[in-house]
Write a protein that holds these residues in place. Structure first.
Motif, PDB file in Angstrom:
ATOM      1  N   GLU A   1       0.850  -1.189   0.000  1.00 54.23           N
ATOM      2  CA  GLU A   1       0.000   0.000   0.000  1.00 54.23           C
ATOM      3  C   GLU A   1       0.889   1.244   0.000  1.00 54.23           C
ATOM      4  O   GLU A   1       2.085   1.166   0.293  1.00 54.23           O
ATOM      5  N   THR A   2       0.293   2.328  -0.361  1.00 54.49           N
ATOM      6  CA  THR A   2       1.024   3.596  -0.354  1.00 54.49           C
ATOM      7  C   THR A   2       0.203   4.658   0.358  1.00 54.49           C
ATOM      8  O   THR A   2      -1.038   4.621   0.349  1.00 54.49           O
ATOM      9  N   THR A   3       0.909   5.598   0.997  1.00 53.51           N
ATOM     10  CA  THR A   3       0.267   6.757   1.603  1.00 53.51           C
ATOM     11  C   THR A   3       1.095   7.990   1.236  1.00 53.51           C
ATOM     12  O   THR A   3       2.320   7.992   1.417  1.00 53.51           O
TER      13      THR A   3
ATOM     14  N   LEU B   1       4.956   7.036   1.832  1.00 53.71           N
ATOM     15  CA  LEU B   1       5.105   5.778   2.565  1.00 53.71           C
ATOM     16  C   LEU B   1       4.730   4.622   1.640  1.00 53.71           C
ATOM     17  O   LEU B   1       3.629   4.584   1.100  1.00 53.71           O
ATOM     18  N   LEU B   2       5.658   3.698   1.464  1.00 51.60           N
ATOM     19  CA  LEU B   2       5.401   2.466   0.730  1.00 51.60           C
ATOM     20  C   LEU B   2       5.461   1.309   1.721  1.00 51.60           C
ATOM     21  O   LEU B   2       6.425   1.195   2.488  1.00 51.60           O
ATOM     22  N   VAL B   3       4.446   0.467   1.711  1.00 48.33           N
ATOM     23  CA  VAL B   3       4.444  -0.716   2.574  1.00 48.33           C
ATOM     24  C   VAL B   3       4.477  -1.946   1.685  1.00 48.33           C
ATOM     25  O   VAL B   3       3.555  -2.196   0.911  1.00 48.33           O
TER      26      VAL B   3
ATOM     27  N   ALA C   1       8.117  -1.163   5.842  1.00 52.18           N
ATOM     28  CA  ALA C   1       7.819   0.247   5.537  1.00 52.18           C
ATOM     29  C   ALA C   1       9.026   0.891   4.853  1.00 52.18           C
ATOM     30  O   ALA C   1      10.153   0.789   5.341  1.00 52.18           O
ATOM     31  N   VAL C   2       8.776   1.545   3.725  1.00 49.10           N
ATOM     32  CA  VAL C   2       9.798   2.304   2.998  1.00 49.10           C
ATOM     33  C   VAL C   2       9.295   3.739   2.866  1.00 49.10           C
ATOM     34  O   VAL C   2       8.220   3.968   2.301  1.00 49.10           O
ATOM     35  N   ILE C   3      10.030   4.692   3.420  1.00 48.49           N
ATOM     36  CA  ILE C   3       9.614   6.098   3.373  1.00 48.49           C
ATOM     37  C   ILE C   3      10.553   6.854   2.439  1.00 48.49           C
ATOM     38  O   ILE C   3      11.775   6.851   2.616  1.00 48.49           O
ATOM     39  N   VAL C   4       9.971   7.483   1.438  1.00 47.86           N
ATOM     40  CA  VAL C   4      10.735   8.223   0.440  1.00 47.86           C
ATOM     41  C   VAL C   4      10.602   9.723   0.719  1.00 47.86           C
ATOM     42  O   VAL C   4       9.476  10.255   0.762  1.00 47.86           O
TER      43      VAL C   4
END
Length: 502
Positions: free
Chosen positions: A138-140, A147-149, A487-490
């Motif tokens: 998912e993305t936010t 935020l990429l999960v 969780a990957v935060i760009v």
């Protein structure tokens, strides 16, 4: 030592004379050289020998699964889908063979294996074949970042399989693990693992080496080192509470997640307005299906006092028509218990029920079957006049035994139904839809069937409340138990924050 599936490679009926472990795509001998004899519970005849695995064998299997994970976890979802679909197809193509294997090895009636075990097992592989493409992240979005999960497979999964429904319970663990991109080491029950070995021999050409491995043996020698192995990332177990407690302790060493599907003492509630013929049939089926060796069986039947006499009359008539005998005969509806250990356990509860003051409405003793004098047969047994505090009403018997208890009002029966350490299954028999939903909401159990017990449907969550375990099998939620989120935060802004500038 390499083996062509067997020592000597000689067929004896359905099974090979001896089986090796299945490790890294090959059949290999065990480290100890010791074997376990497997016999037919209906006749006592020898069937085959399996390896008595130990920690060395387990390590070889886990290392193979660990190596295979690097590639398998990165396969295209469609590739995993195709493997699972083909596994289902091969089960159906040899349905009669695999059904007979389950019958000869476990003692279950061939009708049970043909109508439930093999079709249901194939359905599990088909269901999870539909899901690899549905594993989504998912993305936010935020003003300054994203935020990429990701949802990723865990790694090597341990599948510890019970002896009562071997192929089906294996599928409940292997199918979701493979669908999610994990690799697996299976430890079957030492008494009934032959069908599992034969099935993966059938599928060896479509499974990349190391993706599925099988180590046979006893729990302390093979099961414990498997769960304790530092490369194992999850364990799924179906079995008894005492063994589950040990496995949870072993798993705590490396702090790995678990799925536990344990025992049950499920309540079947018959209301005054129920279809009594259908309810009696459901209670009989719950008593004799798979010889009562089913954790979710409705082994406590609560009958409204206003219909008790009529219900017991119908129940006695129907259970009297149960055909007990040769499990290979398609007409047989009740076979022998799967092992001498289980036979003795059930026989002990028959004596206990009488000692506790329950009335034997039907059965209550060892069954003598002509031509099967060495068989482990128990008569289908109904105890009436049972109180909920009796041991036969509180402890899992795991045989063709059901207890009948009376009730007067809703609050009473719901309190009695929930007064148990377990919470796996349950049934409600009523023509009142509102009552059915009201009861279902109040029953503390993982499954409630309304007006038909054992009404399994695809994708139905299987699992329990309380000491019946945790986690769910057979449903989309299961994939969450075989994956973990990352969780990957760009950062979307340019330049430093400016915290340490002069």
């Amino acid at each position: 030592m390499a083996m062509d599936g067997a020592t000597g490679g000689t067929r004896r009926g359905l099974f090979l004379e001896s089986y090796g472990h299945f490790i890294d795509g090959a059949w290999v001998g065990g480290d100890s050289g010791k074997t376990i004899a497997v016999s037919n519970p209906a006749t006592g005849a020898h069937l085959s020998n399996i390896q008595a695995g130990n920690a060395v064998d387990v390590d070889r299997a886990v290392q193979a699964a660990h190596r295979a994970f690097k590639t398998w976890s990165r396969t295209h979802p469609r590739a995993r889908q195709q493997v699972l679909q083909e596994m289902a197809r091969r089960l159906r193509a040899r349905l009669a063979d695999f059904a007979m294997m389950e019958t000869v090895d476990n003692g279950k009636p061939i009708s049970d294996a043909t109508m439930f075990d093999i079709p249901a097992t194939a359905e599990v592989y088909d269901y999870f074949a539909s899901l690899p493409l549905q594993i989504h992240g998912e993305t936010t979005d935020f003003p300054d970042s994203m935020l990429l999960v990701h949802r990723e497979p865990l790694g090597v999964c341990a599948a510890i399989v019970p002896w009562n429904i071997p192929l089906y319970c294996t599928a409940l663990k292997v199918a979701p693990a493979l669908a999610a991109g994990n690799t697996v080491v299976v430890k079957p029950a030492e008494s009934t693992g032959l069908s599992i070995l034969e099935f993966f021999k059938e599928c060896a050409d479509i499974l990349p080496p190391g993706v599925v491995n099988i180590v046979t043996g006893y729990g302390p020698e093979a099961g414990e080192p498997l769960v304790r192995h530092p490369l194992v990332r999850k364990v799924s177990f179906t079995g008894s509470k005492p063994t589950a407690r040990k496995i949870m302790q072993y798993a705590s060493q490396n702090i790995i997640p678990q799925t536990m599907e344990l025992g049950g003492k499920s309540a079947n509630i018959v209301c005054a307005d129920a279809d009594l013929d259908a309810a009696a049939e459901g209670v009989v089926m719950s008593t004799v299906f798979n010889k009562g060796e089913v954790c979710i069986s409705g082994s406590r039947t609560f009958v409204h006092e206003s219909v008790m006499d009529r219900f017991l009359e119908k129940l006695s008539a129907q259970i009297g028509h149960v055909r007990q005998g040769d499990p290979q005969d398609p007409r047989t509806q009740l076979g022998p218990q799967a092992s001498k250990v289980q036979f003795d356990k059930v026989a002990g509860y028959l004596e206990l029920g009488c000692a506790e003051g329950a009335h034997v409405l039907a059965g209550g003793a060892k069954a003598s079957i002509v031509g099967f004098e060495q068989g482990l047969f128990i008569q289908p047994t109904i105890f009436s006049n049972v109180r909920n505090d009796m041991r036969i009403a509180r402890e899992e018997i795991f045989g063709p035994v059901t207890c009948i208890l009376g009730w007067r009002d809703e609050d009473e029966v719901l309190a009695l139904a929930n007064d148990t350490d377990y919470g796996l299954g349950g049934g409600v028999w009523t023509r009142d839809l509102t009552r059915a939903h009201r009861f279902a909401r109040e029953m503390q159990t993982g499954t409630v069937w309304i007006n038909r017990y054992y009404n399994f449907v695809p994708g139905q969550p299987l699992g329990g409340f309380k000491q019946s375990g945790f986690g769910r099998e057979n449903t989309f939620e299961t994939l969450l138990h075989y994956t973990q989120s990352k969780a990957v935060i760009v950062n979307l802004t340019e330049g430093p924050i400016g915290l340490y500038q002069g």
